[in-house]
Design a protein around this motif. Sequence first.
Motif: not given
Length: 193
Positions: A133, A136, A138
């Motif tokens: 997280d 960033r 996924r």
Amino acid sequence: MALKLKKGTSKHSAYDLRDPNSQVIERHTLAVIVDNEAGVLARVIGLFSGRGYNIESLTVAEIDHEGRTSRITIVTTGTPAVIEQIKAQLGRIVPVHDVHDLTVEGPSVERELALFKVAGEGDKRLEALRLADVFRARVVDSSLTSFIFELTGSPEKVDAFAELMRPLGLKELARTGVAALSRGEPLASAGRL
């Protein structure tokens, strides 16, 4: 106030600030525009292997279907004299239209896509998700025992994420290699569509 001079040249400078006799190893990103035909990539790679030059990253893709041209992005290392020799030799290969050294031609943007398979349970699993997280990244696949994360960013960002994932259970890593473009005005015939 100190001057903030970057090594290399730019299109705004009349001076080459690099010492061609320097023995310092530099990292350079080259954009090579070539005809999209059989054997061109082999000739470019042959130039590197035949002379003992190192390739850190290599990406190739067609950029103009009608014009049948492709862009080869090569990240390589060497002394300033070796880098100049590489560029000159690339420029002499017949299907090569243009060679640009993005490192010295001004600011550029470099990005890389990477997939990370991380296996872990309990606290390690939660920590891997928390770090993903922050970076960033996924989650593109998940099972009860592992995740596959997708991360896009600079090569340094990909390296940093990999180092943090290793103690948490990094099992596999796949990287696309560097894709790069110069910032600002387009380079002459560097793959404009």
